[in-house]
Structures are given as structure tokens and as C-alpha cells.
Write an enzyme that holds these catalytic residues in place. Structure first.
Site, PDB file in Angstrom:
ATOM      1  N   GLU A   1      38.826  39.419  40.301  1.00 24.42           N
ATOM      2  CA  GLU A   1      39.952  38.858  40.912  1.00 24.42           C
ATOM      3  C   GLU A   1      39.639  37.672  41.572  1.00 24.42           C
ATOM      4  O   GLU A   1      40.422  36.661  41.810  1.00 24.42           O
ATOM      5  CB  GLU A   1      40.791  39.824  41.751  1.00 24.42           C
ATOM      6  CG  GLU A   1      41.563  40.858  40.708  1.00 24.42           C
ATOM      7  CD  GLU A   1      42.749  40.254  39.980  1.00 24.42           C
ATOM      8  OE1 GLU A   1      43.051  39.063  40.003  1.00 24.42           O
ATOM      9  OE2 GLU A   1      43.235  40.816  39.098  1.00 24.42           O
TER      10      GLU A   1
ATOM     11  N   ASP B   1      37.016  44.612  33.292  1.00 23.99           N
ATOM     12  CA  ASP B   1      36.981  44.555  34.563  1.00 23.99           C
ATOM     13  C   ASP B   1      37.808  45.486  35.454  1.00 23.99           C
ATOM     14  O   ASP B   1      38.607  46.244  34.810  1.00 23.99           O
ATOM     15  CB  ASP B   1      37.614  43.135  35.113  1.00 23.99           C
ATOM     16  CG  ASP B   1      38.810  42.792  34.092  1.00 23.99           C
ATOM     17  OD1 ASP B   1      39.350  43.621  33.456  1.00 23.99           O
ATOM     18  OD2 ASP B   1      39.276  41.567  34.387  1.00 23.99           O
TER      19      ASP B   1
END
Length: 356
Positions: free
Chosen positions: A84, A14
Site C-alpha cells: 500500500e 501482498d
């Protein structure tokens, strides 16, 4: 990276940062600022280790090229945005990851995440590893007015304040104490001036759960709290609070078959005393497994790697603290020695699944 016939392994890193002002004092501390969706500008830092995740993936790519004669199959490296907000993986699939972009459907899906434990420690455990998550926005509507005359207004800030405290009664009184449930209000936004009662108040919530029934209880409870408070303050039915869901994810579950394969290789890397194979799932959330899309046969392996400088970790324990800093904290940092270590972990896991 195609290297003959064999299994297909997808490895995800990520990419995204957080709107947090870094306070580590390190010479390479983030000084970046970024524009938020509402047009405001905020300081940002990688307060969850995603910069390390990305470097680990680049290191993995280099290692797999160098070791090309030792493995067969297809390696797919994915740089994923928006973890997130637990929205990025689903967005990639919906954008046509496997259809429009023709990425091969993998047999295995791997990921590695930083943890504020000491560098050199790995946690690799089957079963539920992270909680389900729901980011939701709530808007309390009111009637604006002069701060000196609250009786002529209907104060949405007061409604929101009562709601914030009442949300915790849902966890405390409506859910079995043996179940995990979290309702966090991460942002309260209302008004601009000292003497003006605004017309709206915005709350940004994060829900965490393992049991879908717990999620249902929290969502229904939040709506009941919102509406009962608004009605108590005289808001009409067409002006009750609104709830906007912003994505979300289910709990991440590691496949036992994958963990059983990679763990012996991780023991060879660090020794049995540094491989944690039994600990409860965390109420943190992930969306890496949503890269599966509708492909239910993809097997998942997701491990945590300690990235706290050992002396900092030892100092924290001596002071009675569990960890020196938590993820999303402004003092979060990655021990530079953990950069090559995390690359080794990623490479060992991947090589095992692509071993000739």
C-alpha cells in the site's frame, strides 16, 4: 518449491491491510485494531483484497503440490508486506532477497489483484497496467499563537489550505490534458485545540502518473506552490515547507509474451466473453514489478480478477453506479465464491509457464 529442471516462476501475494473501519456488516468483518507508526491506534481492514490475494497464493501452493507430476521447474511464492505504501517490494530486494537470502532469480513474475467487477471476470492485458506513484509528506512551518490574535502568528493551516487548492491547478493548467496526472491530498494534520494556531501543518500527498515528465512537472509545481505561499505569508527562507519522499513506484508494464501465453489458458477457464483483453491502464499503483530489482530480463504478468458478488454488481449498475464499491472503501468486500475462482486463475497462469 523445486521440481526438477525448468523455468523459474515467482508468484507474489501482498499481505498488508489499510487503516479503514470496515462497514460491510458481514459476520466476519474485521474488528482488528493496529498501532500506526506514530503510536496511535486505528481500526484496520483488508479494503483492497490482499487477504484474498494471500489465500489465492496458499491455494496455488496446494494445487502445485497436487499437480507436481504435471510440471517442471521452480516455483517461488512471495508474501510481500507494505504494498500500500509501494515500499515493500523494494525493501525486500534491498534486504537481499536474491543475495543474502539466496532466493532464485525467476524467469517470470506473476501477480493477481482483486477488482470490484463481477466474480468470474478476468482482465489480462499487455502493456502499461498501473500508474507510477509517489507518496510524499509536506510540512508547512509557521509561527504558533493564540486563536484570538492571528496577526501575531503565521498560520500554517491557512498556508496548507491554499496549497491544497493550488495543487489542482498544476494538473489543470501545467500538464497536457491528454496525459494522466493525479495529485491527491489524503491527510491533513495540524493542531489540537480550538483556540491555538499551531506551529506546523502536515499534508500527506499521493501522486499518480504514467509519463516521467508529468511526474517531474507535478513535483516541481508542488515545490513552487509551497514556497510561494510560505513566502507570501512572511516565512523566512530557512523556514520554507519541506518535502519528504516515502518510496514510490514506476508504472507496471505487462510483458506481451507472458500475456500471450497465459490468455489462451484463461479463455479455456472462463470463456472468451469473460476475459477482458483490452482496457486502459489504471491510475492505481503497484510495486510487484519492483521485485525484479536489477534483473531486467524477468518477464511480468499481472492480471485483475473480479471479486464482487454478481448480484451486488448488477444492482449497482441498475442504480447508475459503475461498481458496487471501490478499493479502499469501508464497504469493500470479496465474494466468497471468488476465493476458489482466484485460486484457479493463479494456478492456470502458473501451470502454463511451468508446463512440461
Amino acid at each position: 518449491m523445486r521440481n526438477g529442471d525448468g523455468p523459474k516462476v515467482m508468484y507474489r501475494a501482498d499481505l498488508d491491510a489499510l487503516p479503514v473501519q470496515e462497514t460491510t456488516g458481514l459476520p466476519y468483518a474485521s474488528t482488528k485494531r493496529a498501532e500506526m507508526p506514530d503510536g496511535s491506534e486505528m481500526p484496520v481492514m483488508h479494503a483492497c483484497g490482499h487477504d484474498a490475494h494471500t489465500v489465492w497464493m496458499l491455494g496455488l501452493a496446494k494445487a502445485m503440490v497436487d499437480l507436481k507430476s504435471n510440471w517442471k521447474g521452480t516455483l517461488i511464492l512471495v508474501g510481500q508486506p507494505a504494498e500500500e505504501g509501494v515500499a515493500g517490494a523494494r525493501a525486500m530486494v534491498e534486504d537481499g532477497l536474491y543475495t543474502r537470502h539466496h532466493v532464485p532469480v525467476p524467469d517470470f513474475l506473476l501477480g493477481v489483484h482483486t477488482a470490484p467487477g463481477p466474480t468470474g471476470i478476468i482482465a489480462s492485458v499487455p502493456g502499461i497496467r498501473t500508474a507510477g506513484s509517489d507518496p510524499i509528506d509536506i510540512v508547512f512551518k509557521g509561527v504558533g499563537g493564540h486563536g484570538s490574535s492571528p496577526h501575531l502568528a503565521k498560520d500554517p493551516i491557512l498556508m496548507a489550505a491554499h496549497a491544497i487548492t493550488q495543487y489542482q491547478s498544476i494538473v489543470a493548467r501545467a500538464i497536457n490534458p491528454q496525459e494522466a496526472a493525479v495529485i491527491t491530498v489524503g491527510s491533513v494534520q495540524a493542531g489540537e485545540a480550538n483556540n491555538v494556531i499551531p506551529g506546523e501543518a502536515l499534508l500527506k500527498l499521493s501522486l499518480r502518473w504514467f509519463n516521467p515528465e508529468v511526474r517531474k512537472t507535478m513535483v516541481q509545481g508542488i515545490q513552487s506552490v509551497n514556497e510561494s505561499i510560505a513566502r507570501a505569508y512572511g516565512m523566512p527562507e530557512d523556514q520554507l515547507p519541506t518535502i519528504t519522499a516515502k518510496g514510490g513506484t514506476t508504472p507496471l508494464v505487462n510483458d506481451k509474451a507472458v500475456i500471450d501465453r497465459i490468455n489462451p489458458q484463461l479463455v479455456n477457464l472462463v470463456g472468451a466473453n469473460k476475459l477482458i483483453t483490452d482496457f486502459p491502464g489504471t491510475t492505481g499503483s503497484e510495486d510487484v514489478h519492483l521485485l525484479k530489482g536489477d534483473n531486467k530480463n524477468i518477464q511480468v504478468g499481472f492480471v485483475f480478477v473480479g471479486t464482487a458478488e454478481p448480484a451486488l454488481f448488477a444492482k449497482a449498475r441498475a442504480e447508475g453506479r459503475m461498481v458496487p464499491f471501490s478499493n479502499h472503501n469501508s464497504n469493500f468486500q470479496v465474494d466468497l465464491n471468488a476465493i476458489p475462482f482466484g485460486t484457479k486463475v493463479a494456478s492456470v497462469m502458473t501451470m502454463e509457464l511451468l508446463n512440461r
